[in-house]
Scaffold this active site. Structure first.
Site, PDB file in Angstrom:
ATOM      1  N   GLU A  71      30.851  59.236  86.130  1.00 58.52           N
ATOM      2  CA  GLU A  71      29.873  59.871  87.026  1.00 58.52           C
ATOM      3  C   GLU A  71      28.833  58.887  87.545  1.00 58.52           C
ATOM      4  O   GLU A  71      28.284  59.070  88.636  1.00 58.52           O
ATOM      5  CB  GLU A  71      29.199  61.053  86.328  1.00 58.52           C
ATOM      6  CG  GLU A  71      30.122  62.251  86.077  1.00 58.52           C
ATOM      7  CD  GLU A  71      30.940  62.134  84.798  1.00 58.52           C
ATOM      8  OE1 GLU A  71      30.918  61.061  84.143  1.00 58.52           O
ATOM      9  OE2 GLU A  71      31.614  63.131  84.440  1.00 58.52           O
ATOM     10  N   PHE A 133      28.186  74.456  74.095  1.00 55.42           N
ATOM     11  CA  PHE A 133      29.026  73.281  74.331  1.00 55.42           C
ATOM     12  C   PHE A 133      28.690  72.639  75.686  1.00 55.42           C
ATOM     13  O   PHE A 133      28.667  73.304  76.709  1.00 55.42           O
ATOM     14  CB  PHE A 133      30.512  73.670  74.280  1.00 55.42           C
ATOM     15  CG  PHE A 133      31.418  72.508  74.551  1.00 55.42           C
ATOM     16  CD1 PHE A 133      31.463  71.428  73.669  1.00 55.42           C
ATOM     17  CD2 PHE A 133      32.199  72.463  75.688  1.00 55.42           C
ATOM     18  CE1 PHE A 133      32.279  70.336  73.922  1.00 55.42           C
ATOM     19  CE2 PHE A 133      33.023  71.370  75.951  1.00 55.42           C
ATOM     20  CZ  PHE A 133      33.061  70.306  75.063  1.00 55.42           C
ATOM     21  N   GLN A 134      28.401  71.374  75.650  1.00 55.27           N
ATOM     22  CA  GLN A 134      28.039  70.577  76.833  1.00 55.27           C
ATOM     23  C   GLN A 134      26.825  71.126  77.574  1.00 55.27           C
ATOM     24  O   GLN A 134      26.730  71.032  78.799  1.00 55.27           O
ATOM     25  CB  GLN A 134      29.243  70.422  77.770  1.00 55.27           C
ATOM     26  CG  GLN A 134      30.340  69.562  77.138  1.00 55.27           C
ATOM     27  CD  GLN A 134      31.432  69.153  78.081  1.00 55.27           C
ATOM     28  OE1 GLN A 134      31.771  69.866  79.012  1.00 55.27           O
ATOM     29  NE2 GLN A 134      32.027  67.994  77.831  1.00 55.27           N
ATOM     30  N   LYS A 183      27.271  78.613  85.113  1.00 58.01           N
ATOM     31  CA  LYS A 183      28.659  78.988  85.402  1.00 58.01           C
ATOM     32  C   LYS A 183      28.751  80.432  85.911  1.00 58.01           C
ATOM     33  O   LYS A 183      29.546  80.743  86.796  1.00 58.01           O
ATOM     34  CB  LYS A 183      29.506  78.803  84.141  1.00 58.01           C
ATOM     35  CG  LYS A 183      30.959  78.577  84.456  1.00 58.01           C
ATOM     36  CD  LYS A 183      31.700  77.986  83.276  1.00 58.01           C
ATOM     37  CE  LYS A 183      33.182  77.904  83.562  1.00 58.01           C
ATOM     38  NZ  LYS A 183      33.942  77.362  82.433  1.00 58.01           N
ATOM     39  N   MET A 498      21.317  35.403  85.500  1.00 58.83           N
ATOM     40  CA  MET A 498      19.887  35.505  85.782  1.00 58.83           C
ATOM     41  C   MET A 498      19.073  35.493  84.484  1.00 58.83           C
ATOM     42  O   MET A 498      18.002  34.879  84.419  1.00 58.83           O
ATOM     43  CB  MET A 498      19.599  36.785  86.589  1.00 58.83           C
ATOM     44  CG  MET A 498      18.176  36.892  87.075  1.00 58.83           C
ATOM     45  SD  MET A 498      17.672  35.461  88.056  1.00 58.83           S
ATOM     46  CE  MET A 498      18.008  36.009  89.712  1.00 58.83           C
TER      47      MET A 498
HETATM   48  C1  LIG Z   1      22.050  47.938  83.396  1.00 58.84           C
HETATM   49  C2  LIG Z   1      21.332  46.639  83.297  1.00 58.84           C
HETATM   50  N1  LIG Z   1      21.283  45.994  82.101  1.00 58.84           N
HETATM   51  C3  LIG Z   1      20.643  44.804  82.011  1.00 58.84           C
HETATM   52  C4  LIG Z   1      20.042  44.239  83.090  1.00 58.84           C
HETATM   53  C5  LIG Z   1      19.333  42.905  82.977  1.00 58.84           C
HETATM   54  N2  LIG Z   1      19.982  41.884  83.811  1.00 58.84           N
HETATM   55  C6  LIG Z   1      19.560  41.568  85.048  1.00 58.84           C
HETATM   56  S1  LIG Z   1      20.511  40.416  85.805  1.00 58.84           S
HETATM   57  C7  LIG Z   1      21.497  40.295  84.454  1.00 58.84           C
HETATM   58  C8  LIG Z   1      22.655  39.328  84.444  1.00 58.84           C
HETATM   59  C9  LIG Z   1      23.725  39.670  85.393  1.00 58.84           C
HETATM   60  O1  LIG Z   1      24.825  38.870  85.101  1.00 58.84           O
HETATM   61  P1  LIG Z   1      26.013  38.667  86.112  1.00 58.84           P
HETATM   62  O2  LIG Z   1      26.535  39.958  86.581  1.00 58.84           O
HETATM   63  O3  LIG Z   1      27.018  37.793  85.475  1.00 58.84           O
HETATM   64  O4  LIG Z   1      25.331  37.986  87.343  1.00 58.84           O
HETATM   65  P2  LIG Z   1      24.680  36.529  87.550  1.00 58.84           P
HETATM   66  O5  LIG Z   1      23.213  36.660  87.279  1.00 58.84           O
HETATM   67  O6  LIG Z   1      25.359  35.583  86.612  1.00 58.84           O
HETATM   68  O7  LIG Z   1      24.939  36.222  88.977  1.00 58.84           O
HETATM   69  C10 LIG Z   1      21.069  41.148  83.437  1.00 58.84           C
HETATM   70  C11 LIG Z   1      21.702  41.258  82.103  1.00 58.84           C
HETATM   71  C12 LIG Z   1      20.099  44.977  84.300  1.00 58.84           C
HETATM   72  N3  LIG Z   1      19.493  44.544  85.408  1.00 58.84           N
HETATM   73  N4  LIG Z   1      20.765  46.141  84.382  1.00 58.84           N
END
Ligand SMILES: Cc1ncc(C[n+]2csc(CCOP(=O)(O)OP(=O)(O)O)c2C)c(N)n1
Length: 583
Positions: A71, A133-134, A183, A498
């Site tokens: 979803e 349920f749910q 429902k 990042m």
């Molecule tokens: C759901 C979620 N969890 C954690 C983060 C923290 N976060 C931001 S950028 C990132 C790294 C992303 O890695 P990747 O997809 O390999 O991209 P890159 O930065 O290497 O281009 C993380 C863990 C986030 N923004 N969203």
């Protein structure tokens, strides 16, 4: 909860459509969607929404239902659809886990002002509050992240609630709304004939589109008096479809215009007045010169912390005009000397005759001067490296050239998102769709096929990191089953890049749980019936991009990129924007 009809003014001149035979609640749901012109639903069935799915079975020739794999994917796909079409995206889910799986996407849509109408099934009204349920209190859970929500327990309520939901979602500052339907309300027959009247007006909710003349006049006076005015273009311009008015405004006033992350593509990247992107990884000049400006005009943007950095040191010498449709944004972060409440298109139209034609070559030249520095220290090496592994920047640069800047780039979250924003040269509006306010990893793959459904003629390219891809990769199944020719680029650095960059720069290179052991993405794609190719060498890049772009079907291109590449320029978190670093 209030009776939904109590504050709707039903305008007599709006024609109502009616059905003489009593409809079931479920059929009334589908008929309401059709009345609103809905052609696409992103959804996933389950117990508490089965009656609606059963009604949908009979309307398959009129509504395209896309069966997602989770979803969250439905919500992001609906966002992609909404962002490219300007129409609300529709998601349909069952109660409990189905509904809670939508929450990340709903939150994202709320942050990025994206209109969604989310419909969730709910247990029978007689079971509410019994931990049936749910059962989940989805109204309670989503209250802070929806523009409006309502639980329907009686089939008769359906047409009016839907009309109200569509109006709220896509008027004023758009946002997600949620309708939860027990429902019993789905299976019951309506006790009155189905009549649908579109909602145009709610007493307790009156978004102002037309600005007040005195606010426009004050803003125009400040613009005409300013020596170094600076325009910040936000998402509001795209939402209002005010690109033409924006162009006319900057061409008359010659005010340098920068875009926020979500404002990208509102003005062509090649426009002489366009100076680049604002924000933490924006351009050097655009950040540096904020404190040189004597007037800052925020247009359909909200001065979020990624744009302002340290607020106390932001635009210290400038008066501020803040133009926004949402009055709650005014004075929230940056005090406004001249607030203008209204729709960006209407405000620009009103301002245009009042602003004086000017030449501002000297002021613009200050940006160009700093651009040279950024080019020498960052861009040249990012786009035209002389050796080493492939860089994200050069991939985006080549993609931009090969698609003539006209593709819709759907970027995920991380370094690749910033590199795509920095180096794609946008020549067509709605060219950059990403998760801005929430920064939701996993956004891009589902949002990309949502955008492709909304705009089948447009080339849609998802740019995704190896980490992000693994958050929603099961949506390859949706792309396969729905035969959506989405192009996917994975920029693989085997890192949560990042986060690794921040650990390197601000945590003395302590790489704490950011290295990824990745699966074979091409084999995974093949398992989903999608062709793919992996490249590791620069010499392969051009032909691989050609293969991706020329493919008539979905295609996944994995590109192994420099492992420890850093995105610069960068404003360190919480620092003044003028402290932007080039290395
Ligand atoms: C759901 C979620 N969890 C954690 C983060 C923290 N976060 C931001 S950028 C990132 C790294 C992303 O890695 P990747 O997809 O390999 O991209 P890159 O930065 O290497 O281009 C993380 C863990 C986030 N923004 N969203």
């Amino acid at each position: 909860m209030k009776n939904p009809s109590s504050d709707i003014l039903t305008e007599k001149e709006i024609p109502a459509t009616a059905s003489a035979t009593p409809l079931s609640g479920s059929e009334a749901v589908i008929r309401s969607l059709l009345e609103e012109g809905v052609d696409t639903i992103f959804g996933y069935p389950g117990g508490a929404i089965m009656p609606v799915y059963d009604a949908l079975y009979h309307y398959q020739d009129q509504v395209n239902h896309i069966l997602v794999r989770h979803e969250q994917g439905a919500a992001h796909a609906a966002q992609g659809y909404a962002r490219i079409t300007g129409k609300p995206g529709i998601c349909l889910a069952t109660s409990g886990p189905g509904a809670t799986n939508l929450v990340t996407g709903i939150t994202d849509a709320m942050m990025d002002s994206t209109p969604l109408v989310c419909i969730t099934g709910q247990v029978f009204a007689s079971l509410l509050g019994t931990d049936a349920f749910q059962e989940a209190d989805v109204i309670g859970i989503t209250a802070p992240v929806t523009k409006w929500s309502y639980q329907i327990t009686d089939a008769d309520e359906i047409p009016e609630v839907f009309a109200k939901a569509f109006y709220i979602a896509n008027s004023g500052r758009p946002g997600p709304v949620l309708i939860d339907i027990t429902k019993n309300a789905q299976v019951a027959l309506m006790s009155k004939e189905f009549r649908y009247t579109k909602c145009k007006h709610i007493i307790s909710y009156r978004p102002r589109l037309q600005p007040k003349q005195e606010q426009v006049e004050l803003a125009a006076r400040l613009i005409n008096e300013a020596k170094k005015p600076y325009l910040f273009v936000g998402h509001g311009v795209l939402i209002a479809k005010a690109e033409e008015e924006l162009k006319a405004f900057v061409e008359k006033t010659e005010i340098p215009a920068a875009c926020t992350l979500l404002g990208l593509s509102a003005i062509s990247s090649d426009h002489p007045q366009y100076v680049g992107m604002l924000g933490m990884h924006g351009n050097y000049s655009t950040n540096k010169l904020i404190n040189e400006a004597d007037l800052v005009i925020g247009l359909g943007m909200r001065f979020d912390d990624r744009v302002t950095g340290n607020v106390a040191a932001f635009a210290t010498g400038a008066k501020v005009i803040h133009i926004d449709i949402d009055p709650s944004e005014i004075n929230k972060i940056i005090p406004a000397d001249a607030p203008v409440i209204g729709d960006a298109k209407a405000v620009l139209k009103a301002l245009l005759p009042l602003v004086e034609k000017r030449e501002r070559n000297d002021w613009l030249a200050e940006f160009k001067e700093l651009d040279k520095e950024e080019y020498e220290k960052v861009i040249k090496e990012d786009l035209f490296p002389e050796g080493g592994q492939i860089k994200m920047g050069e991939v985006i640069h080549r993609l931009s050239e090969k698609t003539a800047g006209k593709a819709a780039i759907v970027a995920d979250v991380g370094q690749h998102q910033m590199e795509a924003a920095r180096y794609y040269r946008f020549k067509q509006t709605d060219g950059y769709i990403t998760s801005g306010g929430s920064g939701t990893m996993g956004f891009a793959l589902p949002a990309a096929f949502g955008a492709k459904v909304g705009s089948p003629e447009r080339e849609v390219v998802a740019v995704i990191g190896d980490g992000c891809f693994q958050m929603t990769l099961q949506e390859l199944g949706t792309i396969w089953q729905s035969e959506l020719p989405v192009k996917i680029i994975i920029l693989n650095n085997n890192y949560l890049g990042m986060v690794r960059q921040w650990q390197q720069l601000f945590f003395d290179r302590r790489y704490s749980f950011v290295e990824l052991k990745n699966p074979d993405f091409i084999t995974i794609a093949k398992g989903f019936g999608i062709d793919g190719m992996k490249i590791t060498e620069r010499e392969e890049l051009d032909s691989a991009l050609d293969t991706l772009i020329s493919s008539k079907k979905a295609f996944l291109l994995e590109i192994l990129v420099e492992k420890e590449l850093n995105v610069f320029p960068m404003v360190p978190s919480g620092a003044p924007v003028s402290d932007i670093r080039l290395e």
